[in-house]
Design a protein around this motif. Structure first.
Motif, PDB file in Angstrom:
ATOM      1  N   THR A   9      55.778  42.382  70.752  1.00 41.59           N
ATOM      2  CA  THR A   9      57.072  41.357  71.496  1.00 41.59           C
ATOM      3  C   THR A   9      56.494  42.446  72.792  1.00 41.59           C
ATOM      4  OG1 THR A   9      58.288  39.614  70.144  1.00 41.59           O
ATOM      5  CG2 THR A   9      58.644  40.391  72.871  1.00 41.59           C
ATOM      6  N   LEU A  10      57.542  43.645  72.696  1.00 41.53           N
ATOM      7  CA  LEU A  10      57.064  44.839  73.458  1.00 41.53           C
ATOM      8  C   LEU A  10      55.477  44.746  74.060  1.00 41.53           C
ATOM      9  CD1 LEU A  10      59.362  47.265  71.689  1.00 41.53           C
ATOM     10  CD2 LEU A  10      59.466  45.836  73.962  1.00 41.53           C
ATOM     11  N   THR A  11      54.814  44.776  73.621  1.00 37.54           N
ATOM     12  CA  THR A  11      53.343  44.753  73.229  1.00 37.54           C
ATOM     13  C   THR A  11      52.900  43.564  74.536  1.00 37.54           C
ATOM     14  OG1 THR A  11      52.358  45.700  71.359  1.00 37.54           O
ATOM     15  CG2 THR A  11      50.798  45.129  73.063  1.00 37.54           C
ATOM     16  N   THR A  12      53.536  42.337  74.471  1.00 39.56           N
ATOM     17  CA  THR A  12      53.235  41.524  75.034  1.00 39.56           C
ATOM     18  C   THR A  12      53.360  41.277  76.371  1.00 39.56           C
ATOM     19  OG1 THR A  12      52.674  39.774  73.190  1.00 39.56           O
ATOM     20  CG2 THR A  12      53.352  38.876  74.982  1.00 39.56           C
ATOM     21  N   ASP A  40      42.845  45.276  86.081  1.00 38.71           N
ATOM     22  CA  ASP A  40      42.948  44.841  85.415  1.00 38.71           C
ATOM     23  C   ASP A  40      43.187  45.292  83.921  1.00 38.71           C
ATOM     24  OD1 ASP A  40      45.095  42.953  86.624  1.00 38.71           O
ATOM     25  OD2 ASP A  40      43.011  41.606  86.098  1.00 38.71           O
ATOM     26  N   GLU A  41      41.772  45.532  83.646  1.00 33.93           N
ATOM     27  CA  GLU A  41      41.142  46.387  83.112  1.00 33.93           C
ATOM     28  C   GLU A  41      41.244  47.509  82.551  1.00 33.93           C
ATOM     29  OE1 GLU A  41      39.350  43.858  84.153  1.00 33.93           O
ATOM     30  OE2 GLU A  41      38.582  42.770  83.125  1.00 33.93           O
ATOM     31  N   ALA A  42      41.301  47.974  83.811  1.00 33.70           N
ATOM     32  CA  ALA A  42      41.633  50.045  83.515  1.00 33.70           C
ATOM     33  C   ALA A  42      43.046  49.735  83.469  1.00 33.70           C
ATOM     34  CB  ALA A  42      41.398  50.193  85.096  1.00 33.70           C
ATOM     35  N   THR A  43      44.142  48.629  84.171  1.00 33.87           N
ATOM     36  CA  THR A  43      44.822  49.420  83.608  1.00 33.87           C
ATOM     37  C   THR A  43      46.230  48.835  82.354  1.00 33.87           C
ATOM     38  OG1 THR A  43      45.495  48.578  85.917  1.00 33.87           O
ATOM     39  CG2 THR A  43      47.352  47.784  84.491  1.00 33.87           C
ATOM     40  N   VAL A  44      44.943  48.036  81.870  1.00 36.99           N
ATOM     41  CA  VAL A  44      45.740  47.652  80.571  1.00 36.99           C
ATOM     42  C   VAL A  44      44.908  49.240  79.308  1.00 36.99           C
ATOM     43  CG1 VAL A  44      45.239  46.406  78.126  1.00 36.99           C
ATOM     44  CG2 VAL A  44      45.312  44.823  80.820  1.00 36.99           C
ATOM     45  N   LEU A  45      43.685  50.036  79.669  1.00 34.40           N
ATOM     46  CA  LEU A  45      43.028  50.717  78.863  1.00 34.40           C
ATOM     47  C   LEU A  45      44.529  51.840  79.027  1.00 34.40           C
ATOM     48  CD1 LEU A  45      39.542  50.645  78.819  1.00 34.40           C
ATOM     49  CD2 LEU A  45      40.863  50.106  77.308  1.00 34.40           C
ATOM     50  N   GLN A  47      47.040  51.727  79.873  1.00 33.79           N
ATOM     51  CA  GLN A  47      48.636  51.317  79.321  1.00 33.79           C
ATOM     52  C   GLN A  47      48.505  51.657  77.594  1.00 33.79           C
ATOM     53  OE1 GLN A  47      51.685  51.902  80.550  1.00 33.79           O
ATOM     54  NE2 GLN A  47      51.020  52.172  82.196  1.00 33.79           N
ATOM     55  N   VAL A  48      47.461  51.860  76.738  1.00 30.90           N
ATOM     56  CA  VAL A  48      47.447  51.820  75.352  1.00 30.90           C
ATOM     57  C   VAL A  48      46.278  53.580  75.377  1.00 30.90           C
ATOM     58  CG1 VAL A  48      46.936  49.491  75.107  1.00 30.90           C
ATOM     59  CG2 VAL A  48      44.691  50.821  75.507  1.00 30.90           C
ATOM     60  N   ARG A  83      51.744  52.990  74.175  1.00 31.32           N
ATOM     61  CA  ARG A  83      50.507  53.606  74.638  1.00 31.32           C
ATOM     62  C   ARG A  83      50.230  54.007  73.170  1.00 31.32           C
ATOM     63  NH1 ARG A  83      49.694  56.439  79.253  1.00 31.32           N
ATOM     64  NH2 ARG A  83      47.904  57.671  79.339  1.00 31.32           N
ATOM     65  N   LYS A  84      50.773  54.487  72.684  1.00 36.51           N
ATOM     66  CA  LYS A  84      50.120  55.261  71.317  1.00 36.51           C
ATOM     67  C   LYS A  84      49.587  54.274  69.784  1.00 36.51           C
ATOM     68  CE  LYS A  84      52.256  59.437  70.881  1.00 36.51           C
ATOM     69  NZ  LYS A  84      53.934  60.091  70.205  1.00 36.51           N
ATOM     70  N   ASN A  85      50.605  52.997  70.018  1.00 34.27           N
ATOM     71  CA  ASN A  85      50.510  52.145  68.636  1.00 34.27           C
ATOM     72  C   ASN A  85      49.670  51.224  69.162  1.00 34.27           C
ATOM     73  OD1 ASN A  85      51.830  53.752  66.783  1.00 34.27           O
ATOM     74  ND2 ASN A  85      53.697  53.416  68.369  1.00 34.27           N
ATOM     75  N   THR A  86      49.720  50.218  70.356  1.00 38.85           N
ATOM     76  CA  THR A  86      49.281  49.194  70.702  1.00 38.85           C
ATOM     77  C   THR A  86      47.554  49.507  70.733  1.00 38.85           C
ATOM     78  OG1 THR A  86      50.173  48.769  72.436  1.00 38.85           O
ATOM     79  CG2 THR A  86      48.448  47.657  72.273  1.00 38.85           C
ATOM     80  N   LEU A  87      47.001  48.324  68.961  1.00 42.82           N
ATOM     81  CA  LEU A  87      45.588  48.325  68.715  1.00 42.82           C
ATOM     82  C   LEU A  87      44.849  47.208  69.329  1.00 42.82           C
ATOM     83  CD1 LEU A  87      45.956  48.535  64.776  1.00 42.82           C
ATOM     84  CD2 LEU A  87      46.013  50.259  66.250  1.00 42.82           C
ATOM     85  N   HIS A  88      45.237  46.124  69.897  1.00 42.96           N
ATOM     86  CA  HIS A  88      44.637  44.717  70.049  1.00 42.96           C
ATOM     87  C   HIS A  88      45.388  44.409  70.845  1.00 42.96           C
ATOM     88  CE1 HIS A  88      45.183  42.926  66.459  1.00 42.96           C
ATOM     89  NE2 HIS A  88      44.825  43.538  65.626  1.00 42.96           N
TER      90      HIS A  88
END
Length: 174
Positions: A9-12, A40-45, A47-48, A83-88
């Protein structure tokens, strides 16, 4: 099970919020102008945990400190966890040019071909990504060639999803 639901939920919510903010587009400026097509892609990367050097100035560090000031102490903890734990994952956003489904994955390269890459996350999820027309590859926050993507490399991939096809638009190699 509950921790997994909370993390998902936090990830989404986090990705949706971040992408919602970046969907407005980057104005023509320094590195952001060159990266506008993958902002958008740079921001997402970012954040992870994959810094590409293409993030605009308001993404991870400034936004996180601004959030902490607005919401009080402890609010940055959720971001650090993500940031540390999002896998996909994937999130669908409304942009100026219409609805987009942005997908992100971090993991290990298991196969590379002339037109794509397969990445496996630590939870066993594997995704085959086709290389987009305007693919950007970054290594150590600098532009790199697709030859930097090798089997066994740790990568972060972000792109667009259309049906079952994931098209990589930005790959960060660690």
């Amino acid at each position: 099970m509950t921790r997994t639901r909370i993390a998902l939920t936090l990830t989404t919510v986090s990705l949706a919020g971040l992408l919602g903010l970046t969907a407005c587009g980057a104005g023509p400026s320094t590195p952001a102008a060159a990266a506008a097509d993958v902002s958008d892609e740079a921001t997402v990367l970012a954040q992870v945990g994959f810094e590409t050097g293409l993030e605009d100035d308001t993404t991870p560090s400034t936004a996180a400190s601004a959030d902490a000031k607005r919401h009080g102490p402890g609010q940055g903890t959720g971001r650090r966890f993500l940031r540390k734990n999002t896998l996909h994952g994937e999130v669908t956003v409304q942009t100026k040019s219409g609805v987009r489904t942005v997908v992100v994955q971090r993991g290990t390269v298991t196969a590379v071909s002339a037109d794509g890459v397969t990445v496996k996350s630590t939870d066993g999820f594997a995704q085959t990504w086709s290389f987009g027309d305007r693919l950007k590859v970054r290594q150590d926050r600098k532009p790199a060639e697709t030859s930097a993507i090798k089997a066994g490399a740790q990568v972060g991939v972000a792109g667009l999803k259309d049906g079952d096809t994931a098209t990589a638009r930005l790959i960060a190699v660690k």
